[in-house]
Structure formats: structure tokens, C-alpha cells
Scaffold this motif. Structure first.
Motif, mmCIF file in Angstrom:
data_model
loop_
_atom_site.group_PDB
_atom_site.id
_atom_site.type_symbol
_atom_site.label_atom_id
_atom_site.label_comp_id
_atom_site.label_asym_id
_atom_site.label_seq_id
_atom_site.Cartn_x
_atom_site.Cartn_y
_atom_site.Cartn_z
ATOM 1 N N LEU A 1 -7.718 85.708 -55.038
ATOM 2 C CA LEU A 1 -7.734 87.060 -54.465
ATOM 3 C C LEU A 1 -7.703 88.208 -55.478
ATOM 4 O O LEU A 1 -8.577 89.075 -55.455
ATOM 5 C CB LEU A 1 -6.543 87.181 -53.507
ATOM 6 C CG LEU A 1 -6.739 87.999 -52.260
ATOM 7 C CD1 LEU A 1 -7.915 87.502 -51.470
ATOM 8 C CD2 LEU A 1 -5.464 87.924 -51.422
ATOM 9 N N GLU B 1 -18.064 84.940 -59.803
ATOM 10 C CA GLU B 1 -17.469 83.772 -59.157
ATOM 11 C C GLU B 1 -17.280 82.598 -60.124
ATOM 12 O O GLU B 1 -16.362 81.792 -59.974
ATOM 13 C CB GLU B 1 -18.337 83.393 -57.958
ATOM 14 C CG GLU B 1 -17.637 82.636 -56.854
ATOM 15 C CD GLU B 1 -16.410 83.341 -56.266
ATOM 16 O OE1 GLU B 1 -15.536 82.627 -55.731
ATOM 17 O OE2 GLU B 1 -16.309 84.598 -56.361
ATOM 18 N N ASN C 1 -14.004 92.287 -58.185
ATOM 19 C CA ASN C 1 -15.416 91.895 -58.312
ATOM 20 C C ASN C 1 -15.725 91.064 -59.540
ATOM 21 O O ASN C 1 -16.808 91.173 -60.113
ATOM 22 C CB ASN C 1 -16.326 93.125 -58.298
ATOM 23 C CG ASN C 1 -16.327 93.797 -56.936
ATOM 24 O OD1 ASN C 1 -16.396 93.123 -55.911
ATOM 25 N ND2 ASN C 1 -16.222 95.110 -56.927
ATOM 26 N N MET C 2 -14.785 90.218 -59.947
ATOM 27 C CA MET C 2 -15.073 89.324 -61.070
ATOM 28 C C MET C 2 -16.115 88.308 -60.624
ATOM 29 O O MET C 2 -16.158 87.924 -59.452
ATOM 30 C CB MET C 2 -13.789 88.603 -61.487
ATOM 31 C CG MET C 2 -13.973 87.683 -62.677
ATOM 32 S SD MET C 2 -12.451 86.845 -63.097
ATOM 33 C CE MET C 2 -11.577 88.129 -63.965
ATOM 34 N N ARG D 1 -11.025 88.431 -57.212
ATOM 35 C CA ARG D 1 -12.173 88.817 -56.384
ATOM 36 C C ARG D 1 -12.130 90.278 -56.002
ATOM 37 O O ARG D 1 -13.178 90.913 -55.884
ATOM 38 C CB ARG D 1 -12.213 87.943 -55.131
ATOM 39 C CG ARG D 1 -12.745 86.546 -55.438
ATOM 40 C CD ARG D 1 -12.743 85.678 -54.211
ATOM 41 N NE ARG D 1 -13.381 84.393 -54.480
ATOM 42 C CZ ARG D 1 -13.112 83.292 -53.802
ATOM 43 N NH1 ARG D 1 -12.220 83.315 -52.831
ATOM 44 N NH2 ARG D 1 -13.732 82.183 -54.089
ATOM 45 N N VAL D 2 -10.930 90.829 -55.771
ATOM 46 C CA VAL D 2 -10.895 92.241 -55.367
ATOM 47 C C VAL D 2 -11.391 93.149 -56.479
ATOM 48 O O VAL D 2 -11.772 94.282 -56.225
ATOM 49 C CB VAL D 2 -9.495 92.716 -54.883
ATOM 50 C CG1 VAL D 2 -9.072 91.959 -53.652
ATOM 51 C CG2 VAL D 2 -8.480 92.652 -55.986
ATOM 52 N N ASP E 1 -8.496 80.045 -52.605
ATOM 53 C CA ASP E 1 -8.910 81.407 -52.241
ATOM 54 C C ASP E 1 -7.760 82.401 -52.328
ATOM 55 O O ASP E 1 -7.965 83.570 -52.638
ATOM 56 C CB ASP E 1 -9.513 81.420 -50.834
ATOM 57 C CG ASP E 1 -10.882 80.751 -50.805
ATOM 58 O OD1 ASP E 1 -11.600 80.862 -51.818
ATOM 59 O OD2 ASP E 1 -11.217 80.116 -49.796
ATOM 60 N N ARG F 1 -0.793 83.321 -57.845
ATOM 61 C CA ARG F 1 -1.529 84.517 -57.462
ATOM 62 C C ARG F 1 -1.011 85.749 -58.200
ATOM 63 O O ARG F 1 -1.769 86.644 -58.568
ATOM 64 C CB ARG F 1 -1.409 84.732 -55.941
ATOM 65 C CG ARG F 1 -2.252 85.885 -55.433
ATOM 66 C CD ARG F 1 -2.089 86.096 -53.941
ATOM 67 N NE ARG F 1 -0.723 86.511 -53.610
ATOM 68 C CZ ARG F 1 -0.313 86.748 -52.366
ATOM 69 N NH1 ARG F 1 -1.130 86.584 -51.345
ATOM 70 N NH2 ARG F 1 0.931 87.115 -52.144
#
Ligand SMILES: Nc1ncnc2c1ncn2[C@@H]1O[C@H](COP(=O)(O)OP(=O)(O)O)[C@@H](O)[C@H]1O
Ligand SMILES: [Mg+2]
Lengths: 246, 306
Positions: A121, A130, A127-128, A124-125, A117, A169
């Protein structure tokens, strides 16, 4: 009016490709304290590689935090990807930050989240979806040899493992700029060399890289220009200057 | 769009909002707020139905009283009073707005007077007033003051008593009560949004580190606000359900107590299907309010952050 317009056009034409990060007379201070850095002028070209050096407390971390847009300069002009940050709204700033990867000195992972996770990050921020996130993160975690700890809470991992998560990351979103704050500070020479190799690989692929360090060994081993902070000012040394100096 | 929406629901929440104490506080607070809101709303809705029933009864009928003619001879008085009654009935029947005008019979009058006079009294031996029940046609509105003037011309003994006087007072009182109850509703909503505002702000301070990381990774304020909005929507909903669980029996209890009041005034205060629907859907509203408050609080607070 007409002539000034022509002049501006002319100016742009002569400068050519604008710098990716540009500072003009930039100062940093915290609250009402003294200026930590004063009148910094600097232009990082696309695809460049710099070390950022200086004693502890010289302001390396502060300068990097300007570059990754965590704070505004207290004075002066900062342009990132050609945008003056003083005239950029919050959502636009977020979009700019997505093009910058950061490895913090203290990693700054979200401890209650898993390795997966944390690395996910930056994807996801924005909005890719999942499925794509899963694919990319797994791939990268395998590559940094953390696939066994993929779903472990970050707080249970060792320092070296955390560092690899932090690096994963920083690069997962294929950033245009990679900023690393003393990434070799807490690792042995072998791993430090490996890390440097990784950064150099990324640089060859077009990423602009800035690495803050106080390791003389790193600087002598790798012939890259150096941004040196001293007494609140910045001096730029080309590698040959430095070697001559030695 | 639908994949984005589903991603929003299943998405990993980076902020550990589910495990912190402010959530429990908010849930208790919202359940109390919804409890108060539901009971007060039930009050407002009952007053409303009561008011419309009263208004209807004012519209639908009026009662005319004819005082007995004052003579010593009871029999003569009775006959003359009945003459007045016939004239008044004729008059009302001639009005286009009137559906019917029916004088009360001796038996009906006796039934009305009996509780006061007791058994064993013959009203034929007393100078009793007569009463006419007038029904107004549906939808017709009577100008009462004018009617009263004309009525005096027809018979000076007749007087118009359309319950309007005392019902008017009752209606005014109920209206005042309604305003009071509605301001309580507004107050409850205001206090709840205030509490959500402050707990959200506190919570943002608590998770400042994580929020800074999210920002540096390129999260827009909306991304963070959504995580709060989603959590507070759940808290708002479940808090609301808890509040209802206590409110519904309370409403029934109050209704039961009110039904025991004699006079049938309160009997009009029935909650209809729509009112119950409104009360039972309160958790949806509390969820919506909590969600929007959290969202905009986060957006506003973050603007002052990094
Ligand atoms: N958030 C902060 N608030 C106040 N002072 C700070 C903050 N961060 C750094 N400083 C001060 O700024 C100076 C430079 O710090 P830093 O940028 O961390 O230097 P370096 O990374 O080179 O060690 C230090 O004197 C430090 O105390
Ligand atoms: Mg530092």
C-alpha cells in the motif's frame, strides 16, 4: 522591517536543525467535547527514541494521531518536518504522511486484501512501479517470515501474523518517523523483545521512533526518554529520572 | 508515461468497489438514461433532417396559381386565363433567380383535380385555375413579399403560393418539438450525474475506514478518486451498451410506424450515417460523464474528510 528580518534569520541560526515533530501549546478535543490534551509542548529531534506512556484513555492514541497527521490540533501549532500543518494543503499533507510509518493498536489492515497488497500500500499510493513494489514487498515479507501467507487474505490470518503485516507496512517505505501504538500489547515477552530490537535497529539507521505503551517492563528494560500523559498534560522524563524515581 | 498509464489500468484496487450494490444500481440507472437519451436524440436528429429538407423545398421551388377569368363562356374564360398564364410565365422567365417556369398541362391538372371531381368530367368544360411550377436557381433566395407585389401588376389573377405559409407553421412546430426534446436530453444528463454524485458520496461513507487508511499511508485524494473514476467509467460504458441494446430496436420501430403516415412528410426524417454514429457512440459519452462525475465528487467529498 529590516531588523525583524535579521532577527528571524538569527533565530533560525541559533535553533540549528529544526525538530522533526514540534508542538506548541497544542490541544486536542473531539467535536464539542472537553479538551483531552491541553497545552502540549514538545519537540522530537531527528533520530530520537521515545516511549509514550499514560493510563488507558490518557490520550496516547490521540497524540499519535496528531503526529501521523490524521487530525489537526484544535488549538496550537503543529509542525511536522518543519511544516506548519495549518498552512499545508491536502496534497502536501499526503507527501508528508509518506515519510511517517504507523503501527496501529488494532493494526487497521484492509481485510479483503492479501498480506502482499496490504504491505504494498504505501508504495502504491506514491505510484511506484509494480516491479519495484513486488521486489521490495517480497523481500520484507520473507524477512518477517510471512512469505508462505503472502497471497492469503488478511482476514484469514492470526493476530500475530496480522501484527507482522502491520509492522511490515509501517516500515516498507523506509520512513523518517515510526509511530507504534502499543505494539507489544497483545504479544508475549519474547516477541515483545524481538519487536523492540527491530525498532532499535531502525532507530540506529536514523528513524525517529515513538512507541506508545503501558508496559512498565518495557520502560525499565529499555532506557529511553518517556513522554508521559496525565490529566491532559504532558511531562517528559529522561531515563535517569525514571530510574531515580524507582 | 505509458508505464504509468498501464499501471493505472492493471493496478490493484484497494477499495472493494466491484462487489457492492451501488454499482448495480448505477448500471441500471445509466442504461435507462442512455436508452431515453438515444431515443430522444434520434428524434432530435430526425427533426433536424426533416427541417433541412423542408427548408430546402421552400428554397427550391414555388407554385403560382392563376384563377380562372370569370365569364359565362367557358371557352372564352379558358383562353383568357391561358393568356394570363403566358404573361406570368414570361415574367418569371425574365427573373435572374429563376431557373424554369413551367405551366402544368391539362393532363397534369386533371390528375390533380381528378380525386376531388371523380371520373367522367372534362376539365375543359369547367373554369379551372392554372398552375405554374417555378424552380429557383440553387442558392438563390427570393424576397417573397416583393415578388408577390410585382406579380399582382403582371396579372391580378395570379397568386403566389410557395408552401411557405403552411410549411412555416410546420417548421415552427418542429422547432418547438426540438427544443422540448433537447431539454429532455439535458434533464437526462442532469439526473444521471446527480445519481452518480449521490451514490458516490454514499459509497465513500461506506468505505470511510479504508479511505482513512489510504490517506494515512500517504494517498492523495486523486489516488482514491481514480479508483472511483475507473469503476464508474466501466459502469458508464456497459450501462450505456445495455441502454443501446434496447434503444436501437425502439428507434427502428418508431421509424417504421412513422413511415406508415401518408404524405411523405415523415419520409424526410431519415437518420444519416453521422446520426447513427452519434447514437452508437453514446456509451463512450456515458462512460466519460460517469468517470468525470465520480472523480470530481470524490475530490470534493474528501476535502471535507480527514
Ligand atoms: N474519535 C473519538 N471521538 C471522541 N472521543 C474520542 C475519540 N478518540 C478518543 N476519544 C476519547 O479521547 C480520550 C483519549 O483516548 P485515546 O487517545 O484513545 O487514549 P489512549 O490511547 O491513551 O487509551 C478518551 O477519553 C476517548 O474516549
Ligand atoms: Mg490507545
Amino acid at each position: 522591517m529590516f531588523f525583524s528580518g535579521v532577527l528571524i534569520l538569527f533565530n533560525h541560526a541559533t535553533i540549528g536543525e529544526p525538530a522533526i515533530i514540534e508542538m506548541k501549546d497544542v490541544c486536542i478535543r473531539y467535536d464539542q467535547g472537553p479538551e483531552i490534551l491541553s497545552d502540549i509542548n514538545l519537540a522530537l529531534k531527528r533520530g530520537s527514541f521515545h516511549f509514550l506512556t499514560g493510563k488507558s484513555g490518557a490520550g496516547k492514541t490521540s497524540l499519535l494521531s496528531l503526529m501521523y497527521l490524521a487530525q489537526h490540533p484544535s488549538r496550537g501549532i503543529l509542525n511536522v518536518f518543519g511544516k506548519n500543518v495549518n498552512f499545508t494543503d491536502r496534497d502536501e499533507m499526503a507527501i508528508l504522511r509518506r515519510r511517517i510509518g504507523v503501527v496501529f493498536q488494532d493494526f487497521r489492515l484492509i481485510e479483503h486484501l492479501s498480506a502482499f497488497d496490504n504491505v504494498a500500500l504505501p508504495l502504491r499510493v506514491c505510484n511506484m512501479n509494480e516491479k519495484e513494489v513486488k521486489k521490495r514487498v517480497k523481500e520484507l515479507l520473507c524477512w518477517v517470515e510471512l512469505d508462505k501467507h503472502m497471497y492469503d487474505k488478511t482476514s484469514t490470518l492470526s493476530g500475530g501474523e496480522k501484527q507482522r503485516i502491520a509492522i511490515a507496512r509501517a516500515v516498507i517505505n523506509r520512513p523518517d518517523v515510526l509511530l507504534a501504538d502499543e505494539p507489544t500489547g497483545n504479544v508475549d515477552n519474547d516477541i515483545a523483545r524481538k519487536l523492540m530490537k527491530l525498532f532499535i535497529e531502525l532507530n540506529k539507521l536514523g528513524t525517529t521512533v515513538v512507541i506508545a505503551t503501558h508496559s512498565d517492563k518495557l520502560i525499565t528494560d529499555f532506557p529511553y526518554p518517556r513522554l508521559h500523559l496525565n490529566n491532559g498534560g504532558l511531562r517528559i522524563y529522561e531515563p535517569r529520572d525514571f530510574i531515580r524515581g524507582v | 508515461m505509458s508505464s504509468r498509464a498501464s499501471a493505472l489500468i492493471t493496478r490493484k484496487q484497494e477499495l472493494p468497489l466491484h462487489s457492492d450494490a451501488t454499482g448495480l444500481f448505477l448500471e441500471i440507472m445509466i442504461s435507462i438514461a442512455v436508452f431515453l437519451f438515444a431515443v430522444t436524440l434520434a428524434g432530435v436528429l430526425s427533426i433536424n433532417s426533416m427541417l433541412s429538407a423542408w427548408n430546402n423545398s421552400i428554397l427550391g421551388s414555388l407554385t403560382i396559381q392563376i384563377m380562372p377569368v370569370n365569364t359565362v363562356d367557358i371557352q372564352k374564360s379558358r383562353e383568357e386565363t391561358l393568356l394570363h398564364q403566358d404573361k406570368v410565365v414570361e415574367f418569371f422567365k425574365s427573373l435572374p433567380e429563376v431557373e424554369s417556369a413551367t405551366p402544368l398541362s391539362d393532363d397534369q391538372l386533371w390528375a390533380l383535380l381528378q380525386p376531388w371531381l371523380g371520373d367522367g368530367i372534362n376539365i375543359l368544360e369547367l373554369p379551372t385555375p392554372r398552375i405554374i411550377d417555378v424552380r429557383i436557381k440553387h442558392g438563390e433566395v427570393i424576397d417573397y413579399p416583393k415578388l408577390a407585389e410585382r406579380l399582382i401588376d403582371v396579372s391580378p389573377l395570379a397568386s403566389l403560393d410557395n408552401h411557405k405559409l403552411w410549411l412555416n407553421k410546420l417548421i415552427n412546430f418542429a422547432d418547438g418539438l426540438k427544443v422540448l426534446a433537447m431539454s429532455i436530453l439535458v434533464l437526462v444528463v442532469a439526473i444521471s450525474t446527480g445519481a452518480i454524485f449521490y451514490t458516490t458520496q454514499t459509497n465513500l461513507g461506506l468505505h470511510r475506514n479504508i479511505i482513512e487508511i489510504l490517506h494515512i499511508m500517504g494517498a492523495k485524494d486523486a489516488y482514491i478518486a481514480q479508483q472511483y473514476a475507473k469503476r464508474d467509467a466501466f459502469i458508464g460504458f456497459f450501462g450505456g451498451v445495455c441502454g443501446l441494446v434496447f434503444a436501437v430496436p425502439t428507434i427502428f420501430m418508431i421509424a417504421h410506424l412513422a413511415a406508415q403516415i401518408e404524405g411523405g412528410i415523415i419520409n424526410e426524417a431519415k437518420l444519416d450515417f453521422f446520426s447513427w454514429g452519434l447514437i452508437l457512440s453514446l456509451p463512450l459519452f456515458s462512460a466519460l460523464i460517469a468517470m468525470l462525475t465520480a472523480y470530481y465528487t470524490v475530490k470534493r467529498t474528501l476535502e471535507k474528510m480527514m
